[in-house]
Design a protein around this motif. Structure first.
Motif, PDB file in Angstrom:
ATOM      1  N   LEU A 246      -0.855   9.781 -42.767  1.00 28.76           N
ATOM      2  CA  LEU A 246      -2.010  10.288 -42.018  1.00 28.76           C
ATOM      3  C   LEU A 246      -1.584  10.887 -40.681  1.00 28.76           C
ATOM      4  N   ARG A 250      -1.332  15.011 -39.863  1.00 27.74           N
ATOM      5  CA  ARG A 250      -2.096  15.620 -38.766  1.00 27.74           C
ATOM      6  C   ARG A 250      -1.193  16.462 -37.875  1.00 27.74           C
ATOM      7  N   TRP A 251       0.011  15.948 -37.594  1.00 27.17           N
ATOM      8  CA  TRP A 251       0.941  16.716 -36.767  1.00 27.17           C
ATOM      9  C   TRP A 251       1.379  18.005 -37.458  1.00 27.17           C
ATOM     10  N   LEU A 255      -3.602  19.296 -36.357  1.00 26.76           N
ATOM     11  CA  LEU A 255      -4.977  18.817 -36.139  1.00 26.76           C
ATOM     12  C   LEU A 255      -5.062  17.924 -34.906  1.00 26.76           C
TER      13      LEU A 255
END
Length: 255
Positions: A246, A250-251, A255
């Motif tokens: 997760l 995202r990285w 995001l």
């Protein structure tokens, strides 16, 4: 007094030193410098590609060797960090592996060493995602190559040597010869694979334990070392891999 010949030799050596210094500075800047983020479609495409390798059984069966390298490398690295003597690492064609270290048979060093295997691939993926998010694509590739070379010194069987050589050779070729766009695509694919591929082994271990086929797994060894149920250690493996996916995802996606 300096002769003309001596002056020429001095000038030549100075020129060589200046050239070497400039080359070293250029290489240093290349490794530690920043590279632009790839296009969003490439980030998504490499993630889809990694997922297509991790989910189906046949490609996963072959690619899982890379996860085993990271798994056993995690055992070996933490063994060294905690003061144990690393005797060697073996990688097998069935994608299993074995890391042998010497030291106290119990205690924090042994516990951390045993816990490092299943957590190493997703944490390496998380670290790689952090480097890529900071635009250090080349640094990631070179660091991965250096770790593979260091691991090669501790491999104690022919199949393991071959596996690490092929993997390290791929990183080396891309790092030295590939265009920046290819390097970026390769780096993102590798990190996605570590993040996604780091999730599946814990589920495989859970299935094997349910069938009674993994009585000497890392989770069971940790249970004997700590008196903490193997199921809780398995939960830890799941938590680390899913949280890494997760956070790293995202990285990578910005995001």
């Amino acid at each position: 007094m300096i002769s003309q010949a001596g002056l020429a030799a001095f000038d030549g050596s100075t020129s060589w030193a200046a050239t070497a210094s400039a080359s070293a500075a250029s290489l240093w800047d290349r490794v530690l410098g920043s590279q632009p983020h790839p296009a969003a479609w490439m980030v998504v495409a490499t993630g889809v590609l990694a997922l297509a390798v991790v989910v189906p059984h046949r490609p996963w069966r072959l690619a899982r060797n890379t996860i085993t390298i990271a798994h056993e490398g995690g055992h070996g690295l933490i063994a060294l960090v905690t003061g144990r003597r690393l005797q060697g690492i073996r990688l097998h064609s069935d994608t299993s592996g074995l890391t042998v270290s010497r030291g106290r048979p119990s205690g924090p060093g042994m516990i951390l060493t045993a816990a490092a295997g299943y957590t190493a691939p997703p944490l390496l993926g998380l670290g790689g995602a952090a480097l890529l998010a900071a635009q250090h694509i080349t640094a990631f590739l070179w660091l991965a190559t250096a770790l593979l070379i260091a691991m090669l010194l501790m491999i104690r069987n022919a199949y393991g040597v071959l596996t690490v050589l092929v993997t390290g050779g791929g990183f080396l070729v891309v790092s030295w010869l590939a265009d920046p766009e290819v390097q970026a695509a390769f780096a993102y694919a590798v990190v996605w694979f570590l993040l996604l591929g780091g999730v599946r082994p814990a589920f495989e271990l859970q299935t094997k334990r349910r069938r009674g086929q993994a009585g000497d797994s890392d989770a069971d060894q940790l249970a004997r070392l700590t008196n903490v149920p193997a199921g809780l250690w398995l939960f830890l493996f799941h938590a680390v891999s899913l949280c890494s996916l997760l956070g790293g995802g995202r990285w990578l996606l910005g995001l």
